[in-house]
Design an enzyme around this catalytic site. Sequence first.
Site, PDB file in Angstrom:
ATOM      1  N   LYS A 181       0.829  -1.216   0.000  1.00  0.00           N
ATOM      2  CA  LYS A 181       0.000   0.000   0.000  1.00  0.00           C
ATOM      3  C   LYS A 181       0.858   1.258   0.000  1.00  0.00           C
ATOM      4  CE  LYS A 181      -2.343  -0.845   3.798  1.00  0.00           C
ATOM      5  NZ  LYS A 181      -1.722  -2.133   4.193  1.00  0.00           N
ATOM      6  N   ARG A 206      -9.341   1.128   9.346  1.00  0.00           N
ATOM      7  CA  ARG A 206      -8.912  -0.248   9.595  1.00  0.00           C
ATOM      8  C   ARG A 206      -9.985  -1.038  10.330  1.00  0.00           C
ATOM      9  NH1 ARG A 206      -2.991   0.648   9.171  1.00  0.00           N
ATOM     10  NH2 ARG A 206      -1.944  -1.350   9.284  1.00  0.00           N
ATOM     11  N   ARG A 254      11.499  -6.991   4.698  1.00  0.00           N
ATOM     12  CA  ARG A 254      11.347  -5.557   4.386  1.00  0.00           C
ATOM     13  C   ARG A 254      12.323  -4.704   5.197  1.00  0.00           C
ATOM     14  NH1 ARG A 254       5.481  -2.704   4.759  1.00  0.00           N
ATOM     15  NH2 ARG A 254       5.608  -3.122   6.989  1.00  0.00           N
ATOM     16  N   ARG A 279      11.467  -2.527  10.578  1.00  0.00           N
ATOM     17  CA  ARG A 279      10.423  -2.035  11.472  1.00  0.00           C
ATOM     18  C   ARG A 279      10.255  -2.998  12.638  1.00  0.00           C
ATOM     19  NH1 ARG A 279       5.067  -0.245   8.182  1.00  0.00           N
ATOM     20  NH2 ARG A 279       4.151  -1.261   9.981  1.00  0.00           N
ATOM     21  N   ARG A 290      -0.670  -9.098  13.324  1.00  0.00           N
ATOM     22  CA  ARG A 290      -1.185  -8.068  12.400  1.00  0.00           C
ATOM     23  C   ARG A 290      -2.094  -8.702  11.353  1.00  0.00           C
ATOM     24  NH1 ARG A 290       4.228  -5.793  10.470  1.00  0.00           N
ATOM     25  NH2 ARG A 290       3.093  -4.282   9.225  1.00  0.00           N
TER      26      ARG A 290
HETATM   27  P1  AMP Z   1       1.037   0.525   8.956  1.00  0.00           P
HETATM   28  O1  AMP Z   1       2.255   1.346   8.762  1.00  0.00           O
HETATM   29  O2  AMP Z   1      -0.133   1.013   8.169  1.00  0.00           O
HETATM   30  O3  AMP Z   1       1.295  -0.961   8.757  1.00  0.00           O
HETATM   31  O4  AMP Z   1       0.610   0.686  10.491  1.00  0.00           O
HETATM   32  C1  AMP Z   1       1.477   0.285  11.537  1.00  0.00           C
HETATM   33  C2  AMP Z   1       0.708   0.217  12.846  1.00  0.00           C
HETATM   34  O5  AMP Z   1       0.184   1.512  13.179  1.00  0.00           O
HETATM   35  C3  AMP Z   1      -0.501  -0.708  12.868  1.00  0.00           C
HETATM   36  O6  AMP Z   1      -0.145  -2.071  13.092  1.00  0.00           O
HETATM   37  C4  AMP Z   1      -1.299  -0.112  14.030  1.00  0.00           C
HETATM   38  O7  AMP Z   1      -0.719  -0.453  15.273  1.00  0.00           O
HETATM   39  C5  AMP Z   1      -1.076   1.388  13.824  1.00  0.00           C
HETATM   40  N1  AMP Z   1      -2.124   1.951  12.922  1.00  0.00           N
HETATM   41  C6  AMP Z   1      -1.943   2.449  11.666  1.00  0.00           C
HETATM   42  N2  AMP Z   1      -3.114   2.846  11.135  1.00  0.00           N
HETATM   43  C7  AMP Z   1      -4.063   2.594  12.076  1.00  0.00           C
HETATM   44  C8  AMP Z   1      -5.467   2.752  12.117  1.00  0.00           C
HETATM   45  N3  AMP Z   1      -6.170   3.238  11.081  1.00  0.00           N
HETATM   46  N4  AMP Z   1      -6.114   2.385  13.261  1.00  0.00           N
HETATM   47  C9  AMP Z   1      -5.444   1.900  14.324  1.00  0.00           C
HETATM   48  N5  AMP Z   1      -4.120   1.684  14.328  1.00  0.00           N
HETATM   49  C10 AMP Z   1      -3.417   2.025  13.226  1.00  0.00           C
END
Ligand code: AMP
Length: 213
Positions: free
Chosen positions: A13, A88, A127, A160, A171
């Site tokens: 994404k 989400r 990654r 990460r 996740r």
């Molecule tokens: P991402 O970089 O999109 O994979 O997000 C990393 C982490 O940030 C996720 O595993 C959640 O812990 C938190 N996070 C990101 N977006 C959201 C969201 N819309 N709602 C809740 N937690 C989020």
Amino acid sequence: MRLILVGPPGAGKGTQAVHLAEHYKIPHISTGDIFRANIKGGTELGKLAQSYMDAGNLVPDSVTNSMVEDRLGQSDVGNGFLLDGYPRNVGQAEFLDGVLNAKGAPLDSVLELSIANDEIIKRLSGRRICRGCGASFHIHFEKPSKDGLCDKCGGELYQRQDDNEATIANRLNVYTEQTEPIIEYYKKAGLLKVISATGAVSEITTQAISALK
Ligand code: AMP
């Protein structure tokens, strides 16, 4: 163009969002990136988000929703936006509808990047991310030309904290249980478009743009 990208962690994404945001000349809004920037900056929001992120759980909706509402109120959003990693869950999707309807500016499209689970695990475990510019690499599939260094800005690459096996598994569960229901929500609203997230990055971008026409 008011657009949402949906897909499991590791679907690409973030990578596609950069290309699509450039193509449509709209800001790329990644809630994960906003949380990571807050963690790096040591803010209260960062401190609150960190434990949820480390465990691979969602940051509470009250926090995430108000952060997104705030971001969507900024002046660069007039032309549209590309949301990456938000909503989400169905509660966030309903909240977003409320915010956008109040502005008289509803969503145009929701693009799902679809990918199999075994491919996700391979992608996430290899990654590496640039500390400087956030660009994404892979130790096997998208190697930087110099080990550990970003091709774009020369910054240091890191893994990460949530890209480890146990957190990846959680996740994926969180995605299946909490995020997948939004796909049905947007299908019912007639907004959903689906493309495959496997193949070359540029081919996926081309498919995305043609699906969004
Ligand atoms: P991402 O970089 O999109 O994979 O997000 C990393 C982490 O940030 C996720 O595993 C959640 O812990 C938190 N996070 C990101 N977006 C959201 C969201 N819309 N709602 C809740 N937690 C989020």
